[in-house]
Design a protein around this motif. Structure first.
Motif, PDB file in Angstrom:
ATOM      1  N   SER A 125       0.809  -1.227   0.000  1.00 18.29           N
ATOM      2  CA  SER A 125       0.000   0.000   0.000  1.00 18.29           C
ATOM      3  C   SER A 125       0.837   1.269   0.000  1.00 18.29           C
ATOM      4  O   SER A 125       0.363   2.323  -0.424  1.00 18.29           O
ATOM      5  N   PHE A 126       2.108   1.205   0.462  1.00 17.92           N
ATOM      6  CA  PHE A 126       2.908   2.442   0.511  1.00 17.92           C
ATOM      7  C   PHE A 126       4.120   2.420  -0.425  1.00 17.92           C
ATOM      8  O   PHE A 126       4.890   3.370  -0.460  1.00 17.92           O
ATOM      9  N   TYR A 127       4.308   1.323  -1.163  1.00 14.03           N
ATOM     10  CA  TYR A 127       5.309   1.309  -2.222  1.00 14.03           C
ATOM     11  C   TYR A 127       4.887   2.332  -3.280  1.00 14.03           C
ATOM     12  O   TYR A 127       3.702   2.631  -3.444  1.00 14.03           O
ATOM     13  N   THR A 128       5.842   2.893  -3.998  1.00 11.65           N
ATOM     14  CA  THR A 128       5.512   3.875  -5.039  1.00 11.65           C
ATOM     15  C   THR A 128       5.869   3.326  -6.406  1.00 11.65           C
ATOM     16  O   THR A 128       7.048   3.074  -6.685  1.00 11.65           O
ATOM     17  N   SER A 157       1.774   2.290  -5.484  1.00 12.51           N
ATOM     18  CA  SER A 157       1.225   1.219  -4.642  1.00 12.51           C
ATOM     19  C   SER A 157       0.876   0.009  -5.517  1.00 12.51           C
ATOM     20  O   SER A 157       0.500   0.143  -6.677  1.00 12.51           O
ATOM     21  N   ARG A 200      -4.872  -1.105  -6.613  1.00 17.20           N
ATOM     22  CA  ARG A 200      -4.041   0.071  -6.302  1.00 17.20           C
ATOM     23  C   ARG A 200      -3.519   0.638  -7.625  1.00 17.20           C
ATOM     24  O   ARG A 200      -4.256   0.673  -8.597  1.00 17.20           O
ATOM     25  N   SER A 229      -0.580  -0.136  -9.543  1.00 19.90           N
ATOM     26  CA  SER A 229       0.429  -0.806 -10.363  1.00 19.90           C
ATOM     27  C   SER A 229      -0.133  -1.419 -11.634  1.00 19.90           C
ATOM     28  O   SER A 229       0.587  -2.074 -12.392  1.00 19.90           O
TER      29      SER A 229
END
Length: 333
Positions: free
Chosen positions: A282-285, A287, A330, A332
């Motif tokens: 959820s907080f990867y860029t 997400s 999300r 991706s």
């Protein structure tokens, strides 16, 4: 150093040994508060520790279960075993967790070791290569439950995901977003591991249902240390995939490492969905879209199933419990 006995506690508290025994087993029905306090004070003053081995022999139960996981590095495994431990703790059972590393020899060793320690039952993420040992436990009515995997012809109850539905959710989402060249990566199929086999089959079936050609070169199933090398070859095909389904959390991590190392952009250069809703998704860029497993529900169900078998609370059918996946949309894709 002299071992403190139940007799020493009884003498210190000025009660009988049977009264101390009742206190230690939490049978307080006819015990006054002053008596309980005297025993408690005596236990603390003398540093008394109950003899667990002796108690186990008397009660014919160690109040302990073994959990043999396939690979403790998986996020799924961590969350499932936490749920198992929670349920066991509530029922005053202890857990011993062993990591088999998908190695049948280690698994066999741990099964034999835990049974030698007289654990009351086992939850196993089976490698699949110890069928004779599984069947021996089954024939002996030894309490055992499989987690995340099942074996045809071995009638041990299993708790696992609807793996084909999990893949279908991911592939359908890719298709809805306009992707047609869709690849899939998973760890090795050499042990015929249930979720990996079912997810690859689900991938093929969902492509067929959407009238998308199946390209065998788009399907990667290798040991985790080879994933990035295989991904490099895959993405340098004349017509490489535009989207990639990571079959589990370890595959997703290797995919993201590769993307970062090569300076690729998600989803512009490669759209990604992972099975297992890892904590960083959820907080990867950007997400990461994932397919979540209800891990805590699955672990709870497995533990309750085993404890019911141990305590003979009700008849247990040797059938699988399948849990529903959830698509976490999300950025991706």
């Amino acid at each position: 150093m002299k071992t403190v006995t139940i007799g020493d506690v009884a003498a210190q508290a000025e009660v009988s040994k049977s009264t101390v025994s009742q206190y230690l087993n939490e049978r307080y029905d006819y015990m006054g508060e002053k008596t309980k306090q005297r025993i408690q004070d005596a236990v603390e003053k003398l540093g008394y520790q109950p003899n667990i081995v002796a108690r186990s022999l008397k009660q014919k139960s160690t109040k302990t279960i073994g959990v043999i996981v396939a690979n403790i590095l998986h996020n799924f495994t961590t969350e499932v075993t936490r749920a198992i431990e929670d349920v066991c703790h509530e029922s005053d059972f202890h857990t011993i967790i062993c990591n088999a590393d998908d190695d049948p020899f280690k698994e066999k060793h741990y099964i034999e070791m835990l049974r030698a320690k007289q654990v009351d039952g086992l939850i196993i993420f089976p490698t699949g290569d110890n069928r004779d040992l599984y069947q021996k436990m089954l024939d002996g009515s030894y309490p055992v439950v499989f987690m995340d995997r099942e074996l045809e012809g071995v009638e041990i109850p299993s708790v696992l995901l609807h793996n084909s539905k999990a893949v279908a959710l991911a592939i359908e989402h890719f298709v809805e977003q306009g992707y047609r060249r869709i690849g899939m990566m998973t760890t090795s199929l050499k042990h015929h591991t249930t979720p990996r086999i079912e997810r690859v089959e689900g991938y093929k079936n969902t492509l067929k249902n959407n009238e998308i050609p199946i390209h065998d070169e788009y399907i990667i199933s290798v040991d985790s240390q080879s994933l990035q090398t295989e991904l490099e070859e895959l993405l340098h095909l004349e017509k490489p995939p535009e989207a990639m389904l990571a079959g589990n959390d370890l595959v997703l991590i290797e995919t993201l490492k590769y993307v970062k190392h090569k300076g690729l952009r998600i989803p512009d250069d490669l759209a990604v969905i992972g099975i297992d809703d890892v904590s960083f998704a959820s907080f990867y860029t950007p997400s990461i879209t994932t397919v979540a497993q209800p891990t805590f529900k699955m672990g709870k169900a497995g533990a309750e199933l085993l404890l019911n078998k141990i305590q003979m609370k009700k008849e247990i059918r040797n059938s699988s419990l399948r849990f529903e996946p959830t698509l976490m949309v999300r950025d991706s894709v």
